[in-house]
Write an enzyme that holds these catalytic residues in place. Structure first.
Site, PDB file in Angstrom:
ATOM      1  N   ALA A 458      -1.720  -5.731   5.501  1.00 19.80           N
ATOM      2  CA  ALA A 458      -1.897  -4.565   6.373  1.00 19.80           C
ATOM      3  C   ALA A 458      -0.568  -4.321   7.080  1.00 19.80           C
ATOM      4  O   ALA A 458      -0.200  -5.059   7.994  1.00 19.80           O
ATOM      5  CB  ALA A 458      -3.008  -4.838   7.386  1.00 19.80           C
ATOM      6  N   GLU A 459       0.148  -3.310   6.639  1.00 17.09           N
ATOM      7  CA  GLU A 459       1.516  -3.120   7.133  1.00 17.09           C
ATOM      8  C   GLU A 459       1.553  -2.693   8.604  1.00 17.09           C
ATOM      9  O   GLU A 459       2.457  -3.097   9.350  1.00 17.09           O
ATOM     10  CB  GLU A 459       2.262  -2.110   6.249  1.00 17.09           C
ATOM     11  N   GLN A 481       6.839  -6.122   2.282  1.00 14.81           N
ATOM     12  CA  GLN A 481       7.064  -6.675   0.943  1.00 14.81           C
ATOM     13  C   GLN A 481       7.772  -5.696  -0.002  1.00 14.81           C
ATOM     14  O   GLN A 481       8.646  -6.086  -0.759  1.00 14.81           O
ATOM     15  CB  GLN A 481       5.707  -7.074   0.378  1.00 14.81           C
ATOM     16  N   PRO A 488       1.740   2.628   5.659  1.00 13.55           N
ATOM     17  CA  PRO A 488       0.688   2.364   6.661  1.00 13.55           C
ATOM     18  C   PRO A 488       1.259   1.991   8.034  1.00 13.55           C
ATOM     19  O   PRO A 488       0.580   2.126   9.045  1.00 13.55           O
ATOM     20  CB  PRO A 488      -0.098   1.191   6.066  1.00 13.55           C
ATOM     21  N   HIS A 529       7.423   0.520  -7.142  1.00 16.01           N
ATOM     22  CA  HIS A 529       8.239  -0.656  -6.815  1.00 16.01           C
ATOM     23  C   HIS A 529       9.714  -0.295  -6.870  1.00 16.01           C
ATOM     24  O   HIS A 529      10.555  -1.156  -7.074  1.00 16.01           O
ATOM     25  CB  HIS A 529       7.943  -1.818  -7.771  1.00 16.01           C
TER      26      HIS A 529
END
Ligand SMILES: Cc1ncc(C[n+]2csc(CCOP(=O)(O)OP(=O)(O)O)c2C)c(N)n1
Ligand SMILES: [Mg+2]
Length: 729
Positions: A458-459, A481, A488, A529
């Protein structure tokens, strides 16, 4: 304001003795009435001032006053910590904020202790009472309160970390903590719909944090009723499954019942058993704010029904009925309050405004300038044999050395721990992970699980907690990450982290470091990514943004990021983590690079290329080829730091070469290079012999298939072509 009144209760009926009312004495009930009445009258005064156009906004605490009065008897001002929301006027009065101070915010005065005229009224903040600066986005305070509570616990376990240390941000950050402090956080019923609310409950429950969550349920969020916000219409039912919580559901217009709920909640949370959750049912006798007219969505009958539950009239009637005060006594209390507010209002209207020349004050730390020579140190060879090491390796070593030097540093994020199940490490069953890119490998093993730990996935949780911790004086160095998943956390990154200092007029600060793995060129990284997007963050005043291209710079800039007094977004290019390009021996435990100083990677005379990150090695390759094949001499500038950036080096170079390309990996349009190109065009026009060019990614997403990826991201060949063309222009 004097929270106590000198009006005494009527003579006690001898048969009643020292009767208390759910724990409140007769005198305390009078004091509660005073605070509640003052809160309502301040709202009324602000409404009047707004109508006279002497203040510019009003939002009231009407109907919520009993909560603040009750909490004020249980919680300790300047000892516990407070993350109130805008309806908490009565609480703030109870904690010691004066009516005069409140009205200073209304008029936008320089001496407004919460913001110096920068924030709307009812955006509470008062350093003396541990009322932490509040903002307008509903719900952002909740995760910050979690972080605040965690910081209190951390300092209790590491008291020596709290000591003042010269030479870095710690010199300017007074840390206070109590072993048994509580953190209060409040919100409305509508705000329970925000994801951050649930993220906060989750962590508070899991970590058994000493917190009190207060949901002030007036059944409306502006015009949206509670049954639309909350499945089933009752938040208590939904949260009841969280473990380790003490729950209370109470009539929040009844000061005695609310006091009793707070007393039980505080006893539970202070004892270390876990957090408490108070769901207080209240009323909203006025519209949402003065910008709202509730008659548009609430019929008269519904509004009339609420009148009977008005906490002020309820308590007034109770005082009289119980013979605690007669009408004369009530009038006396009210008259004292009204006189005080009149006097405060008269004074506030005379107060000086802040002057326009102060607007940029406190965007950044006024005490520690990360661009200064203090942060300029030479690398020392600390290893016997100078082996060239990767960027990943040097970042890991820098983190390790900084953690050793500064016990206030904590690290968390997704997968950053070696292993959350410590026994596996103790039994040596596994080696441990330490980050998906292994940047934090070994740090939990070395420094313990309360300094390096995993967060939930959960950012917002990661950044919101970091904001709260840094406000208390910890130095969270957290990890996102993948840049692609930073969104978020955007509310915390855009509206909170960089604003704590400015909006509180330097009463609070939150110099956390957010490390983010960024970028593409991964061969298969694909859409989610590979993203860049640094310009979204360089657009935010108050946030330092760093983007190194090689191991040595990463080590030096990361150390500056950690030791400085500003929040920093530290962007680490995934493709560069283990690249052969830019490896270096470890430059020693004190190596720092000041922010805003570019590096001339290669000097040249014909053309300037300004870039950063993973484009640096590509541009270097193109420049070398251009020199070899066409004898064109390119000056290549690696910005290293994007906010602030090194305009002097750019300007000096363009004045020499008269030609400039800005190259960056992000999509071309509206990208970081647009700002640099505009400045060059604006300020160096007379030095230019050619247009300012940009080389960047196509305005699309990065595709998975390598053929497409190559076509989308700027390659050495694209840079070569653009450089040659511009040199020949
Ligand atoms: C994130 C966010 N979205 C929307 C708003 C606009 N807004 C301000 S207050 C509010 C309603 C809040 O309702 P509730 O949480 O029930 O608190 P109440 O005002 O009823 O006490 C809204 C939608 C905001 N400030 N922040
Ligand atoms: Mg509400």
């Amino acid at each position: 304001m004097a929270t106590k009144t000198d009006v005494k209760p009527n003579e006690v009926d001898i048969r009643k003795g020292d009767k208390t009312y759910q724990g409140l004495s007769r005198q305390q009930l009078i004091d509660a009435y005073r605070v509640m009445y003052a809160s309502r009258k301040l709202d009324d005064r602000e409404i009047l001032l707004k109508r006279q156009q002497k203040i510019f906004f009003q939002i009231s605490g009407a109907g919520h006053e009993a909560i603040g009065a009750a909490a004020g008897f249980v919680l300790k001002s300047g000892y516990d910590w407070f993350y109130p929301y805008y309806r908490d006027r009565a609480l703030c009065l109870s904690l010691g904020v004066t009516p005069y101070e409140m009205l200073l915010q209304g008029v936008g005065a320089a001496d407004d202790p919460s913001s110096g005229g920068r924030q709307m009224p009812s955006h509470w903040g008062h350093a003396k009472f541990n009322i932490v600066t509040q903002s307008s986005p509903t719900g952002t305070q909740i995760l910050q309160a979690v972080g605040c509570s965690e910081a209190g616990r951390y300092f209790a376990a590491h008291p020596q970390a709290a000591s003042k240390t010269a030479g870095d941000y710690r010199e300017f950050k007074n840390v206070t903590f109590q072993g048994d402090e509580l953190t209060y956080v409040s919100l409305g019923d509508g705000t329970t719909s925000e994801g951050e609310f649930w993220e906060a409950l989750n962590t508070a429950a899991n970590s058994k944090l000493p917190m009190i969550f207060v949901v002030q349920d007036n059944e409306y969020a502006i015009s949206v009723p509670v049954e639309v916000q909350t499945a089933g219409g009752n938040i208590s039912r939904l949260v009841s499954g969280f473990p380790n919580f003490h729950f209370e559901e109470v009539d929040g217009t009844d000061v005695m019942a609310t006091y009793a709920a707070f007393t039980r909640s505080a006893a539970y949370a202070r004892s270390g058993q876990g957090p408490a959750f108070i769901h207080a049912h209240v009323v909203r006798p006025y519209s949402h704010s003065l910008s709202d007219d509730e008659k548009l969505y609430r019929p008269d009958a519904e509004r009339q029904e609420e009148v009977a539950r008005d906490p002020i009239t309820r308590l007034q009637m109770f005082l009289i009925r119980e013979g605690i005060l007669d009408e004369k006594g009530v009038n006396q209390v009210e008259k004292q309050v009204e006189d005080e507010i009149q006097e405060a209002s008269d004074r506030a209207l005379e107060a000086a405004f802040p002057t326009p020349d102060t607007v940029e004050k406190y965007v950044y730390s006024p005490k520690l300038d990360p661009t200064s020579v203090t942060f300029n140190t030479e690398p020392v060879q600390s290893e016997a044999k100078a082996t060239a090491r990767t960027m990943a390796d040097l970042i890991n070593t820098t983190l390790r050395d900084e953690m050793k030097r500064d016990e206030r540093i904590v690290m968390f994020g997704e997968d950053v721990a070696d292993c959350s199940r410590e026994q596996y490490l103790q039994e040596k069953l596994i080696k441990g992970k330490g980050g998906v890119f292994k940047l934090t490998a070994g740090l939990q093993c070395e420094y313990g699980s309360d300094r390096v730990f995993n967060s939930p996935l959960a950012e917002a949780n990661i950044v919101g907690r970091a904001v709260g911790m840094a406000t208390r004086g910890l130095k969270p160095v957290v990890e996102i990450q993948f840049f692609d998943y930073i969104w978020p956390a955007m509310m915390q990154l855009r509206d909170e982290l960089p604003l704590i200092r400015w909006r509180s007029n330097n009463a609070f600060s939150s110099p956390a470091v957010v490390r983010v793995a960024i970028g593409g060129y991964l061969t298969g990284g694909a859409i989610y990514h590979s993203q860049c997007g640094e310009s979204i963050f360089t657009h935010i005043p108050g946030l330092r943004v760093v983007f190194p291209s090689n191991a040595l710079d990463a080590a030096g800039l990361l150390r500056t990021a950690i030791r400085c007094d500003d929040p920093v977004l530290f962007l680490e290019h995934k493709r560069l983590y283990r690249e052969t390009f830019g490896r270096a021996p470890y430059p020693g435990p004190d190596y720092q690079i000041p922010f805003g100083k570019a590096k001339v990677v290669q000097p040249g005379t014909d053309l300037t290329v300004i870039t950063y990150g993973a484009v640096v090695p590509r541009a270097l390759q193109a420049a070398q080829k251009l020199q070899r094949e066409h004898d064109i001499s390119v000056e290549l500038i690696d910005l290293r730091c994007l906010n602030p950036f090194d305009w002097e080096t750019i300007a000096a170079s363009v004045k020499k070469t008269n030609r400039a390309i800005v190259a960056y990996e992000d999509t071309l349009s509206w990208g970081y290079g647009a700002e640099i190109a505009a400045r060059i065009a604006d300020q160096l026009f007379e030095h230019l012999d050619a247009p300012v060019r940009r080389v960047a990614a196509k305005d699309t997403f990065v595709a998975y298939q390598p053929v497409l990826e190559d076509a989308i991201l700027p390659q050495a060949a694209d840079l070569f072509r653009a450089m040659k063309q511009l040199a020949e222009f």
